[in-house]
Design an enzyme around this catalytic site. Structure first.
Site, PDB file in Angstrom:
ATOM      1  N   LYS A  37       0.829  -1.212   0.000  1.00 18.78           N
ATOM      2  CA  LYS A  37       0.000   0.000   0.000  1.00 18.78           C
ATOM      3  C   LYS A  37       0.861   1.258   0.000  1.00 18.78           C
ATOM      4  O   LYS A  37       0.642   2.174  -0.776  1.00 18.78           O
ATOM      5  CB  LYS A  37      -0.925   0.020   1.234  1.00 18.78           C
ATOM      6  CG  LYS A  37      -2.004  -1.039   1.206  1.00 18.78           C
ATOM      7  CD  LYS A  37      -2.961  -0.886   2.379  1.00 18.78           C
ATOM      8  CE  LYS A  37      -2.274  -1.087   3.722  1.00 18.78           C
ATOM      9  NZ  LYS A  37      -1.659  -2.411   3.883  1.00 18.78           N
ATOM     10  N   THR A  38       1.835   1.277   0.916  1.00 26.00           N
ATOM     11  CA  THR A  38       2.682   2.463   1.009  1.00 26.00           C
ATOM     12  C   THR A  38       3.496   2.625  -0.270  1.00 26.00           C
ATOM     13  O   THR A  38       3.660   3.728  -0.788  1.00 26.00           O
ATOM     14  CB  THR A  38       3.589   2.371   2.249  1.00 26.00           C
ATOM     15  OG1 THR A  38       2.745   2.196   3.392  1.00 26.00           O
ATOM     16  CG2 THR A  38       4.419   3.621   2.434  1.00 26.00           C
ATOM     17  N   ASP A 222      -1.931   7.905   3.545  1.00 23.95           N
ATOM     18  CA  ASP A 222      -1.540   6.548   3.964  1.00 23.95           C
ATOM     19  C   ASP A 222      -2.229   6.236   5.299  1.00 23.95           C
ATOM     20  O   ASP A 222      -2.608   7.161   6.023  1.00 23.95           O
ATOM     21  CB  ASP A 222      -0.006   6.482   4.141  1.00 23.95           C
ATOM     22  CG  ASP A 222       0.512   5.034   4.126  1.00 23.95           C
ATOM     23  OD1 ASP A 222      -0.295   4.106   3.916  1.00 23.95           O
ATOM     24  OD2 ASP A 222       1.736   4.841   4.322  1.00 23.95           O
ATOM     25  N   GLU A 223      -2.408   4.965   5.624  1.00 25.94           N
ATOM     26  CA  GLU A 223      -2.999   4.562   6.916  1.00 25.94           C
ATOM     27  C   GLU A 223      -4.341   5.265   7.167  1.00 25.94           C
ATOM     28  O   GLU A 223      -4.623   5.730   8.270  1.00 25.94           O
ATOM     29  CB  GLU A 223      -2.042   4.866   8.076  1.00 25.94           C
ATOM     30  CG  GLU A 223      -0.644   4.280   7.919  1.00 25.94           C
ATOM     31  CD  GLU A 223      -0.523   2.835   8.384  1.00 25.94           C
ATOM     32  OE1 GLU A 223      -1.558   2.217   8.744  1.00 25.94           O
ATOM     33  OE2 GLU A 223       0.616   2.314   8.376  1.00 25.94           O
ATOM     34  N   GLN A 253      -6.043  -3.144  10.472  1.00 24.78           N
ATOM     35  CA  GLN A 253      -4.916  -2.534  11.183  1.00 24.78           C
ATOM     36  C   GLN A 253      -5.313  -1.241  11.871  1.00 24.78           C
ATOM     37  O   GLN A 253      -4.456  -0.410  12.188  1.00 24.78           O
ATOM     38  CB  GLN A 253      -3.761  -2.271  10.215  1.00 24.78           C
ATOM     39  CG  GLN A 253      -3.151  -3.536   9.653  1.00 24.78           C
ATOM     40  CD  GLN A 253      -1.906  -3.229   8.836  1.00 24.78           C
ATOM     41  OE1 GLN A 253      -0.895  -2.796   9.376  1.00 24.78           O
ATOM     42  NE2 GLN A 253      -1.985  -3.445   7.535  1.00 24.78           N
ATOM     43  N   ARG A 599       4.450  -7.534  11.117  1.00 21.86           N
ATOM     44  CA  ARG A 599       5.684  -6.775  10.923  1.00 21.86           C
ATOM     45  C   ARG A 599       6.831  -7.713  10.568  1.00 21.86           C
ATOM     46  O   ARG A 599       7.887  -7.285  10.130  1.00 21.86           O
ATOM     47  CB  ARG A 599       6.094  -6.002  12.200  1.00 21.86           C
ATOM     48  CG  ARG A 599       5.090  -5.001  12.763  1.00 21.86           C
ATOM     49  CD  ARG A 599       4.654  -3.988  11.772  1.00 21.86           C
ATOM     50  NE  ARG A 599       3.394  -4.405  11.157  1.00 21.86           N
ATOM     51  CZ  ARG A 599       2.947  -3.943   9.994  1.00 21.86           C
ATOM     52  NH1 ARG A 599       3.631  -3.073   9.308  1.00 21.86           N
ATOM     53  NH2 ARG A 599       1.794  -4.358   9.506  1.00 21.86           N
TER      54      ARG A 599
HETATM   55  P1  ATP Z   1       1.454  -2.107   5.970  1.00 21.34           P
HETATM   56  O1  ATP Z   1      -0.001  -2.461   5.875  1.00 21.34           O
HETATM   57  O2  ATP Z   1       2.128  -2.884   7.018  1.00 21.34           O
HETATM   58  O3  ATP Z   1       1.665  -0.633   6.052  1.00 21.34           O
HETATM   59  P2  ATP Z   1       1.936  -1.976   3.144  1.00 21.34           P
HETATM   60  O4  ATP Z   1       0.749  -2.559   2.499  1.00 21.34           O
HETATM   61  O5  ATP Z   1       2.040  -0.509   3.180  1.00 21.34           O
HETATM   62  O6  ATP Z   1       2.119  -2.604   4.596  1.00 21.34           O
HETATM   63  P3  ATP Z   1       4.567  -1.861   1.997  1.00 21.34           P
HETATM   64  O7  ATP Z   1       5.254  -1.438   3.231  1.00 21.34           O
HETATM   65  O8  ATP Z   1       4.310  -0.855   0.946  1.00 21.34           O
HETATM   66  O9  ATP Z   1       3.205  -2.587   2.399  1.00 21.34           O
HETATM   67  O10 ATP Z   1       5.297  -3.096   1.336  1.00 21.34           O
HETATM   68  C1  ATP Z   1       5.747  -4.181   2.122  1.00 21.34           C
HETATM   69  C2  ATP Z   1       7.100  -4.646   1.627  1.00 21.34           C
HETATM   70  O11 ATP Z   1       6.956  -5.277   0.369  1.00 21.34           O
HETATM   71  C3  ATP Z   1       8.078  -3.520   1.429  1.00 21.34           C
HETATM   72  O12 ATP Z   1       9.364  -3.958   1.785  1.00 21.34           O
HETATM   73  C4  ATP Z   1       7.975  -3.256  -0.069  1.00 21.34           C
HETATM   74  O13 ATP Z   1       9.150  -2.678  -0.570  1.00 21.34           O
HETATM   75  C5  ATP Z   1       7.772  -4.648  -0.611  1.00 21.34           C
HETATM   76  N1  ATP Z   1       7.018  -4.674  -1.901  1.00 21.34           N
HETATM   77  C6  ATP Z   1       5.829  -4.112  -2.153  1.00 21.34           C
HETATM   78  N2  ATP Z   1       5.444  -4.358  -3.435  1.00 21.34           N
HETATM   79  C7  ATP Z   1       6.412  -5.089  -3.995  1.00 21.34           C
HETATM   80  C8  ATP Z   1       6.611  -5.656  -5.307  1.00 21.34           C
HETATM   81  N3  ATP Z   1       5.722  -5.520  -6.289  1.00 21.34           N
HETATM   82  N4  ATP Z   1       7.748  -6.345  -5.514  1.00 21.34           N
HETATM   83  C9  ATP Z   1       8.664  -6.514  -4.520  1.00 21.34           C
HETATM   84  N5  ATP Z   1       8.532  -6.010  -3.294  1.00 21.34           N
HETATM   85  C10 ATP Z   1       7.425  -5.301  -3.016  1.00 21.34           C
HETATM   86 MG    MG Z   2       2.185   0.850   4.799  1.00 18.48          MG
END
Ligand code: ATP
Ligand code: MG
Length: 728
Positions: A37-38, A222-223, A253, A599
């Site tokens: 997402k981020t 975000d969030e 979350q 995490r």
């Molecule tokens: P959270 O809900 O915990 O905030 P999130 O959905 O925001 O998580 P991110 O933090 O954006 O998730 O991504 C999680 C991890 O996966 C990060 O290390 C990110 O760099 C990696 N990642 C995300 N998309 C890809 C992709 N398409 N290929 C490889 N790595 C990825």
């Molecule tokens: Mg995130």
């Protein structure tokens, strides 16, 4: 356009790509942890700037912490170059609102140099109000009143709107009104004011609102699940016209409802923007399948949630380790030993995080880490900016900015001790009250009318002169120079460096503060004070240090670590005793565990203690494992080669874990033969006490403390010539 090979898209999966390139409009990206997402949000900004003709100064991106904002800006700079992102607004809601209010202060009858009151300042003010109103501070606890005020502000209720149903409510409403007056007199705003005043401003001033609508034409958040009513109001006001709002969220979350966060904002979003496009992301890139399965099993038990599909190609992985310790000390030892083992296996300190529900739990961990020589950094509890010496120096600086800040005045009027007693101060505050002015102004008028004659009183004259000089020097001096001057004028060095080690470290802290200022040469005092006030716990995380991170589950949001220890998984801690009466709150506690588990990238440890001393009691009390642990699937805890034996487990509904007298059994592992605290007899070593039991796969490992100088030994339970002794 060839979207698959575009550099901004090539490292995204199909769903992510679709979310990044979707046309401008209201967009909700709803997805589980670690699904990117981020990352999608960051790429979306880059995409808008480079492919959608969006000007960076028309973008406002909101993150949950300053640290997240910094990281996002860095990524964008790498992707696009600093020149493209320099004029983009990127920060937390609070920082964004602080900036808006600074600019629009005059429209609000606010001084443009208002200062932000932190939670200590707030407490000082509220305590004074409770005293002034003649209230019993046991019945009307200042902290409780502040919480009520905070909730009201987050719901955008002013003192006059405050709903009064009971006598207590009436007191809250009065204290609230008084509190707002006091802040106003001091030219201060608290954190919640930043949001509430901004929302008010947009609501009441159409001209200002339209200016900001045009400025922040595209808003990204975000969030989003942790936004509160005030934040949502701001978002809606800003975006309802141009309708470019891009939010990413995961309801599972949502962990800040105690601070007013309201995940129903997702529902509101759908109502306010019926054309909302929703995107789902389903691939998790963070954790192994085993960790993901464990976490999914936990969250699946929450009622009223939309089930989400999440998968990863990191099949298998290390089983989740469930560890029972004897007490919190032993739990900390276990974490330290296990961490040391992992370090030997090649992990770096920075790969490891230890999380807990309450700040108080960090103490045992810290002590143990020191003993084991493990470098760690603690997020929260001993925040740099809440240390006494730092707050003192900041109070001096605040007085240089605004000498009418009574809270800072009271804080340092006798620091270092100047022999100013309450009688002398009483004279000043009487003068201030008679003239309806600040303490500083009251003091000045006493000085002018030659009303300070005794020796103690003349000290006050010197204090007034000193403040006056700082105010005069403020413009001409850099902040570092001003700090040096303040330290010299007050004799702060000899005051802190009293020859003790603590004294040395206090002085080091003061010098560290000076170094922080020196990092941004030319920063204006007011900007510096604002920045400092907005620093949150996690923001202090410096990434360069290689140390194990100790942090609460609440501050773990958005972060990821190869190894995660979740400690204190006991009834009363998680779920916290405060939330046990309410199913809604228990559901939030469950989400908190879910956030913690997700995490972890490679290894996840869940620990709980058989006894724990807490709530300030010295003697420990028996505790029982968290009810949430019941929901962990066997598969996640077993070694892969044991999986075929899984079918042997008796089926049937999970039993609630036993009362504290009988050792709880987890259905997630074979029947334990031993338990912590149990007396045993070993054929060679004689009698001893079990201090630790843990399962490695299906193997029960038992650590026993023997008397007669034998010490601690560890056995595989089935193999050791050892048997339990009857309890007495
Ligand atoms: P959270 O809900 O915990 O905030 P999130 O959905 O925001 O998580 P991110 O933090 O954006 O998730 O991504 C999680 C991890 O996966 C990060 O290390 C990110 O760099 C990696 N990642 C995300 N998309 C890809 C992709 N398409 N290929 C490889 N790595 C990825
Ligand atoms: Mg995130």
């Amino acid at each position: 356009m060839e979207t698959n090979t575009h550099p901004l898209l090539s490292i995204l999966n199909t769903q992510q790509r679709a979310a990044v390139t979707t046309p401008i409009g209201p967009v909700l990206v709803l997805a589980g942890p670690g699904s990117g997402k981020t990352r999608v949000l960051t790429h979306r900004i880059a995409w808008m700037l480079s492919e959608m003709d969006v000007a960076p100064w028309h973008v406002l991106a909101v993150t949950f912490t300053n640290k997240a904002a910094r990281e996002m800006r860095q990524r964008l700079n790498v992707m696009l170059g600093d020149a493209r992102t320099g004029s983009m607004a990127l920060g937390t809601f609070h920082a964004t609102c602080a900036r808006i209010l600074r600019r629009e202060a005059e429209n609000l009858g606010l001084s443009p140099s208002y200062l932000i009151f932190d939670s200590d300042d707030q407490l000082t003010v509220m305590k004074q109000i409770v005293a002034d109103l003649g209230l019993d501070d046991k019945r009307y606890r200042p902290r409780a009143l502040l919480n009520a005020v905070s909730s009201a502000k987050n719901e955008l209720l002013s003192p006059t709107d405050y709903p009064v149903r009971t006598y207590y409510d009436e007191i809250v409403a009065r204290a609230y009104a008084r509190y707002q007056e006091t802040l106003h007199q001091n030219d201060g705003l608290d954190f919640d004011d930043l949001l509430m005043k901004t929302a008010r401003l947009f609501e009441t001033d159409a001209e200002v609102l339209s200016r900001y609508r045009d400025r922040y034409r595209h808003v990204l958040v975000d969030e989003f699940q942790d936004t509160n009513v005030a934040q949502y109001a701001i978002l809606k006001q800003l975006t309802h016209k141009h309708r470019s709002l891009y939010v990413v969220a995961d309801e599972d979350q949502s962990i800040y409802s105690w601070r007013g966060a309201d995940y129903r904002n997702i529902v509101r979003l759908r109502q306010d923007f019926p054309e909302l496009q929703t995107h789902l992301l389903e691939e998790n890139y963070r954790s192994t399948q085993i960790i993901l399965d464990g976490a999914q099993a936990i969250i699946a038990r929450n009622p009223d949630r939309t089930p989400k599909h999440l998968f990863t190609d990191k099949q298998g992985g290390h089983p989740i380790v469930l560890h029972e310790a004897y007490d919190e000390q032993e739990e900390a030892d276990y974490v330290a030993r296990e961490a040391t083992r992992l370090l030997r296996a090649g992990y770096r300190h920075g790969d490891i995080a230890v999380m807990y529900r309450t700040n108080a739990q960090s103490r045992a961990l810290e002590e143990t880490f020191i003993r084991h020589n493990l470098p760690y950094r603690l997020i929260g509890a001993t925040r740099f900016y809440s240390r006494k010496e730092i707050k003192d120096v900041l109070a001096f600086l605040r007085l240089a900015q605004n000498p009418d800040d009574d809270v800072s005045f009271m804080r340092v009027v006798n620091v270092p001790p100047r022999g100013i007693g309450s009688t002398t101060l009483g004279k000043v505050s009487a003068q201030a009250q008679n003239h309806q002015c600040s303490l500083y102004q009251g003091l000045l008028s006493l000085v002018e009318s030659d009303g300070l004659r005794s020796r103690a009183e003349r000290v006050l004259t010197a204090f007034a002169t000193m403040l006056h000089q700082w105010v005069e020097l403020r413009e001409a001096y850099s902040v570092t120079r001003l700090i040096d001057r303040i330290l010299a004028d007050t004799g702060y060095e000899s005051y802190t460096r009293d020859g003790s080690d603590q004294g040395e470290s206090r002085w080091e802290n003061v010098m560290a503060l000076r170094a922080v200022v020196a990092e941004t040469p030319g920063i204006a005092l007011l900007d510096f004070l604002t920045e400092v006030a907005l620093v949150a716990d996690v923001d202090e995380l410096a990434d360069e240090v290689d140390a194990v991170t100790l942090l609460t589950l609440h501050s773990a949001k958005g972060l990821e670590y190869p190894v995660v220890f979740l400690t204190g998984l006991e009834e009363g801690l998680l779920p916290h005793s405060r939330s046990m009466d309410s199913p809604m709150e228990v559901a939030e506690e469950r989400r908190l565990l879910y956030v913690g588990m997700t995490r972890a990238e490679q290894r996840l440890y869940l620990t709980y203690a058989f006894r724990r001393s807490w709530r300030g009691y010295r003697d420990s009390e028996p505790s029982s494992p968290s009810r949430f642990l019941e929901d962990l699937p066997d598969e996640a805890l077993k070694q892969p080669e044991d999986q075929k034996r899984r079918a042997a487990r008796p089926s049937g509904a999970a039993k609630p874990w036993g009362a504290e007298s009988s050792r709880p059994e987890t259905r997630a592992r074979p029947e334990p033969q031993y338990r912590s605290g149990q007396r045993v007899k070993h054929a060679f070593y004689g009698e001893g006490m079990v201090i630790e039991c843990e399962f490695e796969g299906r193997n029960e490992m038992v650590t026993v403390l023997f008397s007669n100088g034998v010490g601690v030994k560890k056995f595989l339970s089935g193999m050791a010539p050892m048997e339990p002794l009857a309890d007495h």
